[in-house]
Design an enzyme around this catalytic site. Structure first.
Site, PDB file in Angstrom:
ATOM      1  N   ASP A   1      44.220  40.293  34.241  1.00  0.00           N
ATOM      2  CA  ASP A   1      44.987  39.576  35.240  1.00  0.00           C
ATOM      3  C   ASP A   1      45.717  38.010  34.555  1.00  0.00           C
ATOM      4  O   ASP A   1      45.588  36.884  35.069  1.00  0.00           O
ATOM      5  CB  ASP A   1      44.220  39.035  36.443  1.00  0.00           C
ATOM      6  CG  ASP A   1      45.235  38.597  37.610  1.00  0.00           C
ATOM      7  OD1 ASP A   1      46.234  38.856  37.613  1.00  0.00           O
ATOM      8  OD2 ASP A   1      44.497  37.961  38.578  1.00  0.00           O
ATOM      9  N   ILE A   2      45.985  38.540  33.197  1.00  0.00           N
ATOM     10  CA  ILE A   2      46.824  37.124  32.419  1.00  0.00           C
ATOM     11  C   ILE A   2      48.113  36.974  32.897  1.00  0.00           C
ATOM     12  O   ILE A   2      48.850  38.067  32.981  1.00  0.00           O
ATOM     13  CB  ILE A   2      46.686  37.541  30.847  1.00  0.00           C
ATOM     14  CG1 ILE A   2      45.121  37.817  30.546  1.00  0.00           C
ATOM     15  CG2 ILE A   2      47.496  36.241  30.251  1.00  0.00           C
ATOM     16  CD1 ILE A   2      45.249  38.119  29.149  1.00  0.00           C
TER      17      ILE A   2
END
Length: 163
Positions: free
Chosen positions: A16-17
């Site tokens: 979830d960068i």
């Protein structure tokens, strides 16, 4: 990125960068937040790949394997998201989704990026996972070169988000 490399060494994939999961500290250091979508690589299939049972995707930042059920993920998954984050922070342009890029790849070099820098980011954002770098080393070099723009733009984005 050093912290993310360390997380990868321990068998964890962030998944979830994006700019909204990066905090800039007063001294300019970046902190990667939100490990809520992280996946432990110790939970592997017979082929040695991690199968993602939960779909986690963020428009513009998630690689194709995060839009698929039971897709194999690994450090290359975070390489895509980190490259997309650097691209966005340096150009101010949201990358097209990996799903849209299958039909027509509209990812282009934008101002503030040299052709060489764009080529490294584009390699990190290759649609096919097997064509991406498996580690963050090349992206780390590009991020260091782009550090000033990256820090200024991410600070502006955070300021906008909190205003």
């Amino acid at each position: 990125m050093q912290a993310l490399s360390e997380v990868h060494k321990h068998g964890i994939i962030h998944r979830d960068i994006s700019p909204d999961n990066i905090m800039v500290q007063n001294d300019g250091r970046l902190i990667l937040l939100d490990l809520g979508a992280a996946k432990d690589l110790d939970i592997q299939g017979k082929d040695g790949n991690v199968q993602s049972s939960q779909m986690v995707a963020k428009q513009g930042f998630s690689p194709i394997e995060q839009y698929q059920r039971n897709a194999s993920i690994g450090p290359w998954t975070d390489v895509y998201a980190m490259a997309a984050t650097i691209y966005y922070c340096c150009t101010g342009t949201l990358p097209p989704t990996s799903v849209d890029r299958i039909v027509e790849d509209t990812l282009t070099c934008k101002p503030r990026l040299t052709k060489e820098q764009f080529d490294v980011l584009a390699a990190g954002m290759s649609i096919l996972p097997q064509k991406r770098p498996k580690r963050l080393v090349k992206l780390h070099h590009v991020a260091n070169v782009l550090w000033t723009d990256f820090l200024i733009l991410i600070t502006m984005l955070i300021f906008r988000a909190t205003s």
